[in-house]
Write a protein that holds these residues in place. Structure first.
Motif, PDB file in Angstrom:
ATOM      1  N   ALA A   1     -16.278  37.882  12.188  1.00 52.36           N
ATOM      2  CA  ALA A   1     -15.207  36.925  11.933  1.00 52.36           C
ATOM      3  C   ALA A   1     -13.880  37.613  12.196  1.00 52.36           C
ATOM      4  CB  ALA A   1     -15.266  36.406  10.497  1.00 52.36           C
ATOM      5  N   ARG A   2     -12.955  36.863  12.800  1.00 48.28           N
ATOM      6  CA  ARG A   2     -11.633  37.427  13.087  1.00 48.28           C
ATOM      7  C   ARG A   2     -10.632  36.288  13.213  1.00 48.28           C
ATOM      8  NH1 ARG A   2     -14.335  37.268  17.964  1.00 48.28           N
ATOM      9  NH2 ARG A   2     -13.177  36.301  19.699  1.00 48.28           N
ATOM     10  N   ALA A   3      -9.357  36.639  13.119  1.00 49.68           N
ATOM     11  CA  ALA A   3      -8.288  35.670  13.322  1.00 49.68           C
ATOM     12  C   ALA A   3      -7.783  35.784  14.748  1.00 49.68           C
ATOM     13  CB  ALA A   3      -7.145  35.927  12.337  1.00 49.68           C
ATOM     14  N   GLU A   4      -7.544  34.623  15.376  1.00 52.56           N
ATOM     15  CA  GLU A   4      -7.103  34.625  16.772  1.00 52.56           C
ATOM     16  C   GLU A   4      -6.337  33.341  17.057  1.00 52.56           C
ATOM     17  OE1 GLU A   4      -9.595  33.931  20.686  1.00 52.56           O
ATOM     18  OE2 GLU A   4      -9.862  36.013  20.007  1.00 52.56           O
ATOM     19  N   ASP A   5      -5.059  33.452  17.394  1.00 55.93           N
ATOM     20  CA  ASP A   5      -4.219  32.310  17.775  1.00 55.93           C
ATOM     21  C   ASP A   5      -4.264  31.195  16.736  1.00 55.93           C
ATOM     22  OD1 ASP A   5      -3.586  33.606  20.137  1.00 55.93           O
ATOM     23  OD2 ASP A   5      -5.280  32.731  21.219  1.00 55.93           O
ATOM     24  N   GLY A   6      -4.090  31.552  15.470  1.00 60.38           N
ATOM     25  CA  GLY A   6      -4.057  30.546  14.419  1.00 60.38           C
ATOM     26  C   GLY A   6      -5.400  29.952  14.094  1.00 60.38           C
ATOM     27  N   GLN A   7      -6.466  30.599  14.486  1.00 63.59           N
ATOM     28  CA  GLN A   7      -7.813  30.113  14.223  1.00 63.59           C
ATOM     29  C   GLN A   7      -8.676  31.234  13.661  1.00 63.59           C
ATOM     30  OE1 GLN A   7      -8.914  28.640  18.169  1.00 63.59           O
ATOM     31  NE2 GLN A   7      -8.825  26.540  17.386  1.00 63.59           N
ATOM     32  N   VAL A   8      -9.695  30.829  12.919  1.00 60.69           N
ATOM     33  CA  VAL A   8     -10.741  31.767  12.499  1.00 60.69           C
ATOM     34  C   VAL A   8     -11.877  31.637  13.500  1.00 60.69           C
ATOM     35  CG1 VAL A   8     -12.401  32.351  10.717  1.00 60.69           C
ATOM     36  CG2 VAL A   8     -10.113  31.592  10.078  1.00 60.69           C
ATOM     37  N   VAL A   9     -12.231  32.747  14.115  1.00 59.19           N
ATOM     38  CA  VAL A   9     -13.287  32.752  15.124  1.00 59.19           C
ATOM     39  C   VAL A   9     -14.521  33.420  14.526  1.00 59.19           C
ATOM     40  CG1 VAL A   9     -13.963  33.470  17.439  1.00 59.19           C
ATOM     41  CG2 VAL A   9     -11.580  32.869  16.959  1.00 59.19           C
ATOM     42  N   LEU A  10     -15.590  32.649  14.370  1.00 60.81           N
ATOM     43  CA  LEU A  10     -16.858  33.155  13.859  1.00 60.81           C
ATOM     44  C   LEU A  10     -17.839  33.273  15.011  1.00 60.81           C
ATOM     45  CD1 LEU A  10     -17.180  30.808  10.743  1.00 60.81           C
ATOM     46  CD2 LEU A  10     -16.129  33.077  10.839  1.00 60.81           C
ATOM     47  N   SER A  11     -18.540  34.377  15.088  1.00 59.51           N
ATOM     48  CA  SER A  11     -19.477  34.616  16.187  1.00 59.51           C
ATOM     49  C   SER A  11     -20.820  35.070  15.638  1.00 59.51           C
ATOM     50  CB  SER A  11     -18.919  35.676  17.142  1.00 59.51           C
ATOM     51  OG  SER A  11     -19.906  36.078  18.077  1.00 59.51           O
ATOM     52  N   VAL A  12     -21.903  34.436  16.143  1.00 62.46           N
ATOM     53  CA  VAL A  12     -23.265  34.854  15.831  1.00 62.46           C
ATOM     54  C   VAL A  12     -23.950  35.155  17.162  1.00 62.46           C
ATOM     55  CG1 VAL A  12     -25.476  34.214  14.828  1.00 62.46           C
ATOM     56  CG2 VAL A  12     -23.356  33.474  13.734  1.00 62.46           C
ATOM     57  N   ALA A  13     -24.258  36.425  17.403  1.00 60.91           N
ATOM     58  CA  ALA A  13     -24.861  36.840  18.669  1.00 60.91           C
ATOM     59  C   ALA A  13     -26.214  37.500  18.399  1.00 60.91           C
ATOM     60  CB  ALA A  13     -23.944  37.815  19.411  1.00 60.91           C
ATOM     61  N   ASP A  14     -27.122  37.380  19.364  1.00 59.21           N
ATOM     62  CA  ASP A  14     -28.444  37.992  19.225  1.00 59.21           C
ATOM     63  C   ASP A  14     -28.904  38.499  20.581  1.00 59.21           C
ATOM     64  OD1 ASP A  14     -30.160  35.933  20.686  1.00 59.21           O
ATOM     65  OD2 ASP A  14     -29.234  34.654  19.166  1.00 59.21           O
TER      66      ASP A  14
ATOM     67  N   PRO B   1     -26.016  34.697  29.013  1.00 55.19           N
ATOM     68  CA  PRO B   1     -26.120  35.131  30.415  1.00 55.19           C
ATOM     69  C   PRO B   1     -27.329  34.536  31.126  1.00 55.19           C
ATOM     70  CG  PRO B   1     -25.777  36.997  28.929  1.00 55.19           C
ATOM     71  CD  PRO B   1     -26.126  35.819  28.076  1.00 55.19           C
ATOM     72  N   GLY B   2     -28.285  34.011  30.357  1.00 57.44           N
ATOM     73  CA  GLY B   2     -29.485  33.441  30.965  1.00 57.44           C
ATOM     74  C   GLY B   2     -30.713  33.709  30.116  1.00 57.44           C
ATOM     75  N   ALA B   3     -31.848  33.187  30.589  1.00 57.00           N
ATOM     76  CA  ALA B   3     -33.102  33.344  29.851  1.00 57.00           C
ATOM     77  C   ALA B   3     -33.442  34.824  29.690  1.00 57.00           C
ATOM     78  CB  ALA B   3     -34.228  32.617  30.578  1.00 57.00           C
ATOM     79  N   GLY B   4     -33.814  35.210  28.444  1.00 52.66           N
ATOM     80  CA  GLY B   4     -34.199  36.587  28.153  1.00 52.66           C
ATOM     81  C   GLY B   4     -33.050  37.535  27.943  1.00 52.66           C
ATOM     82  N   LYS B   5     -31.802  37.023  27.931  1.00 54.99           N
ATOM     83  CA  LYS B   5     -30.640  37.901  27.848  1.00 54.99           C
ATOM     84  C   LYS B   5     -29.799  37.654  26.595  1.00 54.99           C
ATOM     85  CE  LYS B   5     -30.322  38.297  32.873  1.00 54.99           C
ATOM     86  NZ  LYS B   5     -29.473  38.116  34.077  1.00 54.99           N
ATOM     87  N   GLY B   6     -30.391  37.030  25.596  1.00 57.77           N
ATOM     88  CA  GLY B   6     -29.670  36.805  24.356  1.00 57.77           C
ATOM     89  C   GLY B   6     -28.694  35.657  24.456  1.00 57.77           C
ATOM     90  N   SER B   7     -28.089  35.330  23.320  1.00 61.78           N
ATOM     91  CA  SER B   7     -27.141  34.216  23.284  1.00 61.78           C
ATOM     92  C   SER B   7     -26.086  34.483  22.225  1.00 61.78           C
ATOM     93  CB  SER B   7     -27.869  32.904  22.987  1.00 61.78           C
ATOM     94  OG  SER B   7     -28.557  32.981  21.752  1.00 61.78           O
ATOM     95  N   GLU B   8     -25.019  33.705  22.279  1.00 62.79           N
ATOM     96  CA  GLU B   8     -23.926  33.828  21.319  1.00 62.79           C
ATOM     97  C   GLU B   8     -23.379  32.436  21.017  1.00 62.79           C
ATOM     98  OE1 GLU B   8     -19.623  36.124  20.697  1.00 62.79           O
ATOM     99  OE2 GLU B   8     -20.519  35.952  22.701  1.00 62.79           O
ATOM    100  N   PHE B   9     -23.172  32.167  19.747  1.00 64.42           N
ATOM    101  CA  PHE B   9     -22.559  30.912  19.320  1.00 64.42           C
ATOM    102  C   PHE B   9     -21.221  31.248  18.685  1.00 64.42           C
ATOM    103  CE2 PHE B   9     -26.929  29.793  19.809  1.00 64.42           C
ATOM    104  CZ  PHE B   9     -26.911  28.453  20.212  1.00 64.42           C
ATOM    105  N   ILE B  10     -20.174  30.565  19.149  1.00 67.25           N
ATOM    106  CA  ILE B  10     -18.816  30.849  18.702  1.00 67.25           C
ATOM    107  C   ILE B  10     -18.243  29.603  18.042  1.00 67.25           C
ATOM    108  CG2 ILE B  10     -16.495  31.514  19.407  1.00 67.25           C
ATOM    109  CD1 ILE B  10     -17.756  32.986  21.767  1.00 67.25           C
ATOM    110  N   VAL B  11     -17.780  29.754  16.814  1.00 61.75           N
ATOM    111  CA  VAL B  11     -17.171  28.671  16.045  1.00 61.75           C
ATOM    112  C   VAL B  11     -15.700  28.989  15.859  1.00 61.75           C
ATOM    113  CG1 VAL B  11     -17.152  27.426  13.855  1.00 61.75           C
ATOM    114  CG2 VAL B  11     -19.326  28.175  14.848  1.00 61.75           C
ATOM    115  N   ARG B  12     -14.853  28.012  16.170  1.00 61.82           N
ATOM    116  CA  ARG B  12     -13.410  28.162  15.968  1.00 61.82           C
ATOM    117  C   ARG B  12     -12.942  27.101  14.988  1.00 61.82           C
ATOM    118  NH1 ARG B  12     -14.118  29.693  21.349  1.00 61.82           N
ATOM    119  NH2 ARG B  12     -13.077  31.659  21.905  1.00 61.82           N
TER     120      ARG B  12
END
Length: 771
Positions: free
Chosen positions: A549-562, A615-626
């Motif tokens: 979690a971080r602050a960026e341009d007046g927003q809270v950016v939450l990231s869940v990556a695997d 990046p594609g199948a088998g390369k993990g993913s990331e979900f970003i909430v602002r």
């Protein structure tokens, strides 16, 4: 926007009504051609300039059709359309060559070759077009992989080869002299070649009819082109000579065959809902010129019978066609061009453009008014047609979306039935074990297992209720100023069992400074826990999950990556849709596939956004909430809480037609020290209440004979009932159900299965009746 983008390039299957109309038109065309043959030897006006009129019309129509077909080919890569494009390029080139070699048309003598050259060019023209048509139909019937690359280069090369072929054939026609093939009467060889061309057109027509146009309305119109081409060749062979009625009729069919496909492309593939490209605009105006010249050619043919009377007779049809297929501008062009030629030909002295008498002025005014009326009405009808077509396309699109949603819902219900059955099996087994075992550690383990499975069932049902609220736009969000760190910790605690079960490493990066959100802490924690559960589910054992979690341009950016199975690019937009799941073969933890749908809706209700990256199948993913960042709350002085007092003993009434549900809840409350009575129907509940005078009543809504709402209303009219806390305990959790319970006099609304801690707190808490 490209030319192809402005056209409806998707194939559209002809309806049964259109197929029947096609068959009827085929029969009608054959009948009309046979009738014309009976009058084929009647003389017509012998003027070479008529060749220029129909020749220019065909040339313009063919080149405009080629432009549109080429544009659609660039957008679709359909190889049959490339062949058709070449066919119309060839037709336009040969129409120009035909005019230039017809003695007396453009020049007193043929521009090249001899007087036989025009005959051979006409044969090469029609035979070449027939071959192109047949090749296009055969290509459509065995349409293979579409061209995906270098379409423009293929189109350019094909048109260049077509141009070369036309030049070679024109050169051969100029040099080939055969005795007995003068223009005045076709020789046996010419006739045989024309009959062969007619046979090719008939074969292509038969293929179209047998394949029912191959599910493409364009080829149904091509079938009409082939009919007109066959009629052209038959009349040309059976007519006694040039300028006869049969000759004029063959040229009229020739003009018609050139304009038909252009009419379809302009009228069926272009409408006001779609921006027009340069190609379609040029073709619309070119089509107006072509149809006007065709109308003038027809009026010219009628000279032996009409003379100079009603000179504008055929122009009204041309104007109507121009406005129907092209709109206002092309229709005005058809009016002006038609009037100029008619004036020069029939009104003014030959070769001049003028108005020399009141009759001429009155004729012009009447023509202008009549044509304007045709344009206005035609434009209104065209717009109505376009709106109807747009609504039809929208309905078809909605039908496809509904079919897709229905298929996904069927898959979802299959998963739902599986997921709801999973906890039921261990619960049933656990009950059997409790009957068989003595009290002790084993019984405690069974209790824990049953509690876990009931919690799982409750979670599934809660998800279903939330999805229902999302679908109706009534998802409840209670906003307050919350700390991001606390919300993240709640989410981690919720998802930790699933993460630990698969041996994943969870790396959490909290923000350096305290961040706050204006939101619903429970709902936002649900978003993050859903993302963490998804990451755990679709990551192989011993994987890594990063939460930051971080602050960026007046927003809270939450990231869940695997570093899990990843997401294919084409699925990135679909993963948030209802009833859509990723590769279920990797979803060992099960679930309904609703987590991301809920997450998106909750985030949007908070004024934020959520996106998926991979990046594609088998390369993990990331979900970003602002989410919008909120200011830190003002700290208030806290007042020490009073010492807790022992809970008061209450009189409680439990009403539920499910005997087990009523009895178990009553037993639980008795263990809490309260005096509890239970009833299984409304009438029994009222009788018990008269004696018990309950302080708290838990009442089910759906009961036979007398429902819970009626019970509440009757309790409220009693002196002691007005002082009681009435709680609706039901499986019905829609907003309409909540409003119904409030109207009936209930103080609270709890959905089954109830949170027992909340039940205890409602019984123990002090109560102040509503005024």
């Amino acid at each position: 926007m490209t030319a192809a983008d402005s056209l409806a390039v998707g194939q559209r299957a002809p309806s049964h009504a259109q197929l029947r109309s096609f068959a009827l038109l085929s029969v009608l065309y054959a009948v009309v051609t046979a009738v014309v043959l009976a009058w084929a030897d009647a003389p017509g006006p012998a003027e070479q300039n008529v060749v220029v009129v129909y020749g220019i019309g065909i040339l313009i129509a063919d080149f405009c059709t080629a432009v549109l077909l080429g544009a659609i080919y660039l957008g679709t890569g359909r190889q049959s359309l490339l062949v058709l494009t070449c066919a119309y390029v060839y037709g336009g080139l040969m129409a120009g060559a035909h005019m230039s070699t017809f003695a007396g048309a453009l020049f007193p003598e043929p521009l090249f070759g001899s007087r036989q050259t025009e005959t051979w060019l006409f044969v090469a023209w029609r035979a070449g077009m027939a071959a192109f048509y047949l090749a296009a139909v055969l290509q459509a019937l065995r349409e293979g992989p579409r061209h995906k690359e270098r379409r423009a280069a293929r189109l350019f090369a094909s048109c260049a080869l077509t141009l070369s072929a036309a030049v070679v054939l024109a050169s051969l026609a100029a040099r080939w002299q055969v005795e007995g093939t003068a223009r005045a009467g076709p020789a046996d060889l010419v006739a045989a070649l024309q009959w062969g061309a007619a046979a090719l057109c008939a074969a292509a027509y038969a293929l179209i009819w047998r394949a029912r146009a191959r599910g493409d309305l364009l080829y149904l119109w091509l079938g009409l082109v082939l009919l007109a081409s066959v009629a052209t060749l038959v009349l040309a062979n059976l007519s006694p000579g040039t300028y006869s009625a049969g000759w004029y009729a063959s040229r009229a069919n020739l003009v018609l065959s050139s304009c038909l496909l252009l009419a379809f492309l302009l009228g069926d593939l272009i409408n006001e809902e779609r921006p027009r490209s340069t190609a379609s605009m040029i073709s619309a105006y070119g089509g107006a010129v072509a149809v006007t010249l065709a109308a003038l050619f027809l009026r010219w043919f009628l000279d032996p019978w009409l003379g100079n009377q009603v000179p504008y007779l055929t122009l009204y049809g041309a104007v109507a066609i121009a406005v129907w297929f092209g709109g206002l501008g092309p229709a005005v062009l058809a009016m002006v061009l038609g009037y100029v030629v008619i004036n020069v030909r029939y009104v003014s002295p030959i070769g001049t453009l003028s108005i020399d008498s009141p009759d001429d002025a009155i004729g012009l005014v009447l023509f202008a008014l009549s044509a304007a009326l045709v344009v206005v009405l035609g434009e209104a009808m065209r717009r109505a047609r376009d709106r109807y077509r747009a609504s039809e396309l929208e309905l078809m699109q909605r039908a496809r979306l509904l079919q897709r949603a229905d298929a996904k819902k069927g898959e979802f219900l299959a998963v739902l039935s599986h997921e709801l059955r999973n906890p039921l099996a261990p619960l049933r087994t656990g009950l059997a074990l409790l009957k068989m075992r003595q009290e002790g550690a084993a019984t405690a383990e069974t209790h824990e297992m049953m509690e876990r499975q009931i919690a799982q069932l409750s979670r599934l049902i809660d998800d279903l209720l939330d999805v229902s609220r999302i679908d109706r736009g009534k998802l409840e969000v209670r906003k307050e100023c919350i700390a991001v760190n606390g919300m993240l910790q709640t989410a981690i605690d919720t998802a930790k069992p699933n993460i630990d079960a698969k041996g994943h490493t969870l790396v959490v990066r909290y923000p350096a400074e305290a961040l706050y959100l204006d939101g619903d802490s429970v709902r936002l924690a649900q978003v993050v826990s859903n993302l963490l559960n998804n990451a755990a589910k679709f990551t192989p054992p011993k994987g890594r999950i990063d939460l930051s979690a971080r602050a960026e341009d007046g927003q809270v950016v939450l990231s869940v990556a695997d570093d899990g199975i990843g997401i294919a690019p084409e699925q990135l937009r679909e993963v948030f849709d209802m009833f859509v799941q990723l590769d279920a073969s990797h979803a060992s933890a099960g679930g309904l596939g609703l987590g991301l749908t809920l997450a998106r809706s909750i985030v949007e209700r908070h004024g934020g956004t959520i996106e998926a990256r991979s990046p594609g199948a088998g390369k993990g993913s990331e979900f970003i909430v602002r989410l919008p960042l909120a200011a830190a709350p003002v700290m208030l002085e806290t007042i020490p809480a009073a010492a807790a007092q022992a809970p008061a003993r209450r009189r409680v009434l439990v009403v539920d037609d499910n005997v087990d549900a009523a009895q178990t809840l009553a037993d639980y409350l008795r263990l809490d020290g309260h005096r509890v009575e239970s009833a299984v129907d409304g009438e029994a509940a009222l009788r018990i209440a008269e004696v018990l005078h309950p302080e708290v009543a838990f009442i089910d809504l759906n009961m036979p004979r007398m429902d819970g709402a009626e019970v509440a209303k009757r309790l409220r009219v009693t002196p002691w009932g007005r002082e009681a806390r009435l709680v609706a305990l039901t499986g019905m959790g829609q907003q309409s159900d909540i409003e119904r319970t409030r109207e009936a006099g209930f103080d609270e609304h709890i959905t089954k299965p109830a949170d027992l801690q909340r039940v205890s707190s409602l019984v123990a808490a002090s109560y102040h009746p509503r005024p």
